[in-house]
Design a protein around this motif. Structure first.
Motif, PDB file in Angstrom:
ATOM      1  N   GLY A 254      10.003   3.453 -18.699  1.00  0.00           N
ATOM      2  CA  GLY A 254       9.996   2.367 -17.655  1.00  0.00           C
ATOM      3  C   GLY A 254       9.910   2.890 -16.107  1.00  0.00           C
ATOM      4  N   PRO A 255      10.178   1.958 -15.232  1.00  0.00           N
ATOM      5  CA  PRO A 255       9.693   2.128 -13.773  1.00  0.00           C
ATOM      6  C   PRO A 255      10.625   3.182 -12.991  1.00  0.00           C
ATOM      7  N   GLU A 256      10.031   3.802 -12.052  1.00  0.00           N
ATOM      8  CA  GLU A 256      10.630   4.486 -11.127  1.00  0.00           C
ATOM      9  C   GLU A 256      11.439   3.697 -10.286  1.00  0.00           C
ATOM     10  N   MET A 257      12.748   3.976 -10.050  1.00  0.00           N
ATOM     11  CA  MET A 257      13.536   3.068  -9.260  1.00  0.00           C
ATOM     12  C   MET A 257      14.754   3.965  -8.791  1.00  0.00           C
ATOM     13  N   PRO A 258      15.199   3.691  -7.410  1.00  0.00           N
ATOM     14  CA  PRO A 258      16.209   4.467  -7.035  1.00  0.00           C
ATOM     15  C   PRO A 258      17.316   3.816  -7.395  1.00  0.00           C
ATOM     16  N   ILE A 259      17.980   4.476  -8.650  1.00  0.00           N
ATOM     17  CA  ILE A 259      19.074   4.023  -9.312  1.00  0.00           C
ATOM     18  C   ILE A 259      20.215   4.882  -9.040  1.00  0.00           C
ATOM     19  N   LEU A 260      21.310   4.385  -8.370  1.00  0.00           N
ATOM     20  CA  LEU A 260      22.373   5.281  -7.890  1.00  0.00           C
ATOM     21  C   LEU A 260      23.566   5.446  -8.947  1.00  0.00           C
ATOM     22  N   TYR A 261      23.918   6.471  -9.421  1.00  0.00           N
ATOM     23  CA  TYR A 261      25.048   6.756 -10.258  1.00  0.00           C
ATOM     24  C   TYR A 261      26.248   7.198  -9.573  1.00  0.00           C
ATOM     25  N   PRO A 262      27.496   6.895  -9.871  1.00  0.00           N
ATOM     26  CA  PRO A 262      28.857   7.374  -9.369  1.00  0.00           C
ATOM     27  C   PRO A 262      29.089   8.666  -9.136  1.00  0.00           C
TER      28      PRO A 262
END
Lengths: 93, 378
Positions: A5-13
């Motif tokens: 899937g895409p490279e996305m700036p996803i943030l984890y807690p």
């Protein structure tokens, strides 16, 4: 990335990614264990997950995490029993 | 059950395609000339014929925001809009594109105010060419149906992960009834396939956030990946066009561009949308009068088919580009792209063009014939 899937700036807690935000505090929330009814309304409202929930079975009041509590005062405002008071921090600038 | 031939408006063709793809969430706000699409789907959901969550909202901004939320949750998502509605969505159009959310949203092309008008030009969708959406422009109601169906398959594939905007000319297609071959709904659904492996998905056991603060490094990784996805989308659109032909017996050129006429013509007319259909008729008539004219209809404006334009242009002496939108301060957006494509390959081919059909001005084949003859003389 093609298959995953895409490279996305996803943030984890994670804990304290902005550092020890307790340093920002001007007023410190203090709980009166006698008045605390362990309803955990403050715990639900805390925007910084800086409250450990009270435990009725153990008869234990809420616990503040002063490392990260910014002193916003929402808990004191929301407490229906007036069990939390905001106390000015000593020292400061 | 086999397919059947029916007569449908362009809007109903779009609605039927969406119905067969079975979106799980539809969030919409009505606007002329798009409203029939959502009215049709609203009827299906309220009568229980389509199992979907139909969210009525107070604005287009909320409509696309709701779709974005649904797409993040990992379900097939559909909406539609036009003109001022698309502009009002603006912020979420970019969020959805840059956020890689495979929403399918037909845009029924309508000009922008002022002056107030409800008729076609391409100014509305052209304003969003940089929003990270795949844009596919259609020439007739059959292509509207086929493109909406294809859009789910293209956008939802994991190596692409992009929203898709099938574009259809307002009223000329949206409100005009024409013959459409509808496939068997089950065959149509199996062509699109389940959206079982979503590109993004809410996971309550492993929560994540999107839209938080990121530094330049992460930001650029994301943008470059979007650029690459757009490049990959070219091959994907060609592949889906081919698979569609194998399944349903219809195709649109190679999927990116559709050519009509002689390769070694004296003039190539480059168009988009329904003007492409009129240009085909003009080319036939011109041929009878002894003129050798070639037609190219650009189907995908994003990603832009640079390689196909160059391949066709190389065989021709002269290009004439018909634009139905304006980039004020420069030229028509299609002409800008064509000239940039030629320059990239150092091709010294004369180009000229005209901006026609704004605000619903009719561009019939007779007018295109006249334009072509003038271009051949100059």
């Amino acid at each position: 990335m093609t298959d995953e899937g895409p490279e996305m700036p996803i943030l984890y807690p994670m804990e304290g990614s902005a550092g020890r935000t307790g340093d920002w505090r001007i007023f410190r929330p203090v709980v009166d264990p006698e008045k605390c009814k362990k309803c955990n309304i403050c715990w639900q409202y805390c925007p910084d997950l800086a409250i450990t929930a009270a435990n009725k079975e153990e008869d234990r009041a809420i616990i503040f995490d002063y490392e990260y509590c910014k002193g916003c005062g929402i808990c004191a405002k929301e407490c229906p029993f007036g069990a939390i008071t905001m106390v000015r921090e000593e020292g400061g600038d | 059950m086999v397919g059947k031939t029916v007569t449908l408006t362009g809007n109903l063709a779009a609605g039927k395609a969406a119905e067969m793809a079975k979106p799980k969430v539809i969030a919409v706000y009505p606007i002329t000339p798009q409203t029939d699409i959502i009215e049709y789907l609203s009827g299906l959901v309220s009568s229980g014929k389509l199992e979907a969550r139909f969210i009525t909202v107070e604005s287009e901004h909320s409509a696309l925001a709701a779709c974005a939320g649904a797409a993040w949750a990992g379900v097939r998502t559909f909406t539609a809009t036009s003109s001022q509605g698309l502009l009002y969505m603006g912020e979420w159009v970019f969020w959805s594109g840059y956020g890689r959310l495979p929403i399918v949203m037909p845009v029924v092309n309508r000009c922008l105010a002022p002056g107030w008008s409800i008729f076609v030009d391409l100014q509305d969708s052209m304003a969003f060419r940089d929003a990270g959406w795949i844009q596919i422009y259609t020439k007739n109601n059959q292509e509207v149906f086929d493109t909406v169906l294809q859009a789910f398959k293209i956008g939802e594939s994991k190596d692409i992960s992009l929203p898709v905007m099938p574009c259809l000319d307002g009223f000329v297609l949206s409100h005009t009834t024409a013959k459409v071959e509808l496939p068997d709904p089950e065959e149509a659904y199996s062509f699109v396939g389940d959206y079982s492996d979503p590109v993004v998905e809410v996971d309550v056991d492993n929560p994540w956030a999107y839209g938080g603060l990121v530094g330049p490094e992460q930001f650029n990784i994301a943008r470059r990946d979007l650029m690459k996805a757009m490049e990959r989308a070219k091959a994907k659109i060609i592949k889906v066009n081919k698979e569609f032909e194998e399944t349903f017996g219809r195709s649109y050129g190679n999927g990116l561009v559709e050519q009509y006429g002689d390769d070694d013509a004296d003039l190539t007319l480059i168009t988009m949308g329904t003007m492409g259909d009129e240009a085909d008729e003009a080319i036939d008539q011109l041929k009878q009068e002894g003129y050798k004219v070639n037609g190219v209809r650009v189907r995908t404006f994003r990603p832009f088919p640079v390689e196909d334009i160059v391949r066709i242009a190389k065989k021709n002496h002269k290009l004439f580009i018909l634009d139905r939108a304006v980039s004020f301060g420069h030229e028509g957006p299609l002409r800008i792209e064509i000239e940039a494509a030629l320059k990239r390959y150092n091709l010294d081919i004369p180009t000229s063009g005209d901006i026609v059909g704004l605000g619903g001005e009719s561009v019939p084949y007779k007018r295109i014939m006249k334009i072509a003859k003038e271009a051949l003389r100059s």
